[in-house]
Design a protein around this motif. Structure first.
Motif, mmCIF file in Angstrom:
data_model
loop_
_atom_site.group_PDB
_atom_site.id
_atom_site.type_symbol
_atom_site.label_atom_id
_atom_site.label_comp_id
_atom_site.label_asym_id
_atom_site.label_seq_id
_atom_site.Cartn_x
_atom_site.Cartn_y
_atom_site.Cartn_z
ATOM 1 N N UNK A 79 -4.831 -3.716 12.073
ATOM 2 C CA UNK A 79 -5.122 -4.572 10.920
ATOM 3 C C UNK A 79 -4.747 -6.021 11.215
ATOM 4 N N UNK A 80 -5.519 -6.960 10.666
ATOM 5 C CA UNK A 80 -5.200 -8.376 10.800
ATOM 6 C C UNK A 80 -3.907 -8.655 10.030
ATOM 7 N N UNK A 81 -2.934 -9.260 10.689
ATOM 8 C CA UNK A 81 -1.590 -9.360 10.111
ATOM 9 C C UNK A 81 -1.183 -10.761 9.672
ATOM 10 N N UNK A 82 -2.015 -11.764 9.900
ATOM 11 C CA UNK A 82 -1.567 -13.145 9.709
ATOM 12 C C UNK A 82 -1.150 -13.435 8.268
ATOM 13 N N UNK A 83 -1.895 -12.942 7.275
ATOM 14 C CA UNK A 83 -1.546 -13.212 5.876
ATOM 15 C C UNK A 83 -0.269 -12.462 5.496
ATOM 16 N N UNK A 84 -0.128 -11.254 5.986
ATOM 17 C CA UNK A 84 1.089 -10.474 5.741
ATOM 18 C C UNK A 84 2.298 -11.212 6.304
ATOM 19 N N UNK A 85 2.154 -11.724 7.511
ATOM 20 C CA UNK A 85 3.260 -12.442 8.158
ATOM 21 C C UNK A 85 3.613 -13.707 7.374
ATOM 22 N N UNK A 140 3.182 -14.191 4.220
ATOM 23 C CA UNK A 140 3.839 -13.797 2.969
ATOM 24 C C UNK A 140 5.302 -13.435 3.209
ATOM 25 N N UNK A 141 5.584 -12.751 4.292
ATOM 26 C CA UNK A 141 6.969 -12.366 4.577
ATOM 27 C C UNK A 141 7.842 -13.596 4.770
ATOM 28 N N UNK A 142 7.295 -14.628 5.402
ATOM 29 C CA UNK A 142 8.027 -15.887 5.541
ATOM 30 C C UNK A 142 8.338 -16.477 4.168
#
Length: 319
Positions: free
Chosen positions: A110-116, A118-120
């Protein structure tokens, strides 16, 4: 009542070995997945059989099947797992929303950039909540969420691996379409490409057991179209794109989310397939998880995060 030696036989590890064997019905495959030798697995099962006083499996040819005793033990094993999970959830529900750990399993493709991103952002709001982000295969995701090793799974749905939704809930993130990645200028001028035209050239695809590979095979079969000739298989979208772009006349398929987030990397055209092949990237979790304060807070903050800028716009801004 079991003596101490017999109780040791029914350790969580032994029950997990037994449960895993019932899923695969193969000593060889199960031993490989568990990272142990086949004799060690066989010995563990024989110890359990000795304690219960009955065989758990019987074989017909090369295949094994559960006996009545095995079926009874499997039911009891799942009841034990559910009891432990419920107690763990109850304890976690009483904990503070401002501290503790949230363990997240992310599907490795899965593409993770938006998840990453958000975690920041979430860490700025709740610095005392530790986020564990694990990249996992689909099978690992389900094993971990079933055994309460992760709180949230981020994966694509629908998924036939889910036997029952009774104890699970999902929260949709985005509908993700599959795009044909190709070098055909004529096709690039169309709004979409039919399956028959999409297989004019050989493909590079995900590994056979990956979610999108199984989904594609299913859709092609339903459309009565032969599956394309596959010349290479990879585990990541980056590998697929690189192989297709550096090869001659090789097509591949990638999720639209990856295409949007990494547009600058593309030298090839991207065209939707027709009929559309789409899946919902979603949070999946046991139904009681949303009652845990920090999990509830996490999901609420996710909604706030997307209300400020949509998922697609965040993908575009990551280029």
């Amino acid at each position: 009542m079991l003596d101490e030696k017999s109780r040791r036989v029914f350790s969580s590890k032994a029950l997990n070995y037994f449960d895993e064997l019932t899923k695969n019905m193969s000593y060889t495959k199960t031993a490989q997945l568990l990272g142990i030798t086949q004799p060690a697995l066989t010995q563990q099962i024989k110890k359990i059989e000795h304690v219960v006083g009955a065989p758990l499996f019987y074989s017909v040819g090369k295949k094994i099947y559960l006996t009545d005793a095995g079926t009874s033990l499997l039911k009891a094993t799942h009841q034990i797992f559910d009891l432990i999970n419920n107690v763990t959830d109850q304890i976690q529900q009483e904990s503070s929303e401002k501290s503790g750990t949230i363990s997240i399993g992310l599907l490795s493709t899965a593409e993770s950039v938006v998840i990453e991103d958000f975690i920041v952002e979430y860490n700025r709001i709740n610095p005392n909540v530790v986020i564990d982000l694990n990249l996992l295969t689909r099978k690992e995701l389900w094993d971990n969420i079933q055994n309460n090793q992760i709180d949230l799974a981020i994966m694509y749905l629908p998924d036939k691996n889910i036997k029952s939704w009774k104890v699970y809930k999902s929260k949709k993130i985005i509908s993700d379409n599959i795009m044909l990645i190709h070098n055909n200028e004529k096709i690039s001028k169309r709004k979409s490409v039919c399956y028959k035209d999409a297989i004019a050239k050989p493909w590079a695809t995900y590994l056979k057991t990956y979610y999108f590979s199984e989904l594609l095979r299913e859709r092609f079969r339903d459309a009565l179209v032969d599956y394309p000739q596959v010349v290479a298989r990879f585990s990541s979208p980056y590998q697929l794109l690189k192989f297709a772009q550096e090869s001659d006349d090789i097509y591949t398929v990638l999720p639209l989310s990856f295409c949007i987030a990494h547009q600058s990397m593309f030298k090839l055209y991207q065209t939707p397939l027709e009929p559309t092949i789409s899946s919902d990237l979603s949070f999946v979790y046991r139904e009681d998880k949303e009652k845990i304060p920090r999990i509830e807070e996490f999901l609420n903050e996710w909604d706030n995060f997307l209300s400020e800028m949509s998922y697609i716009d965040r993908l575009k801004s990551s280029r």
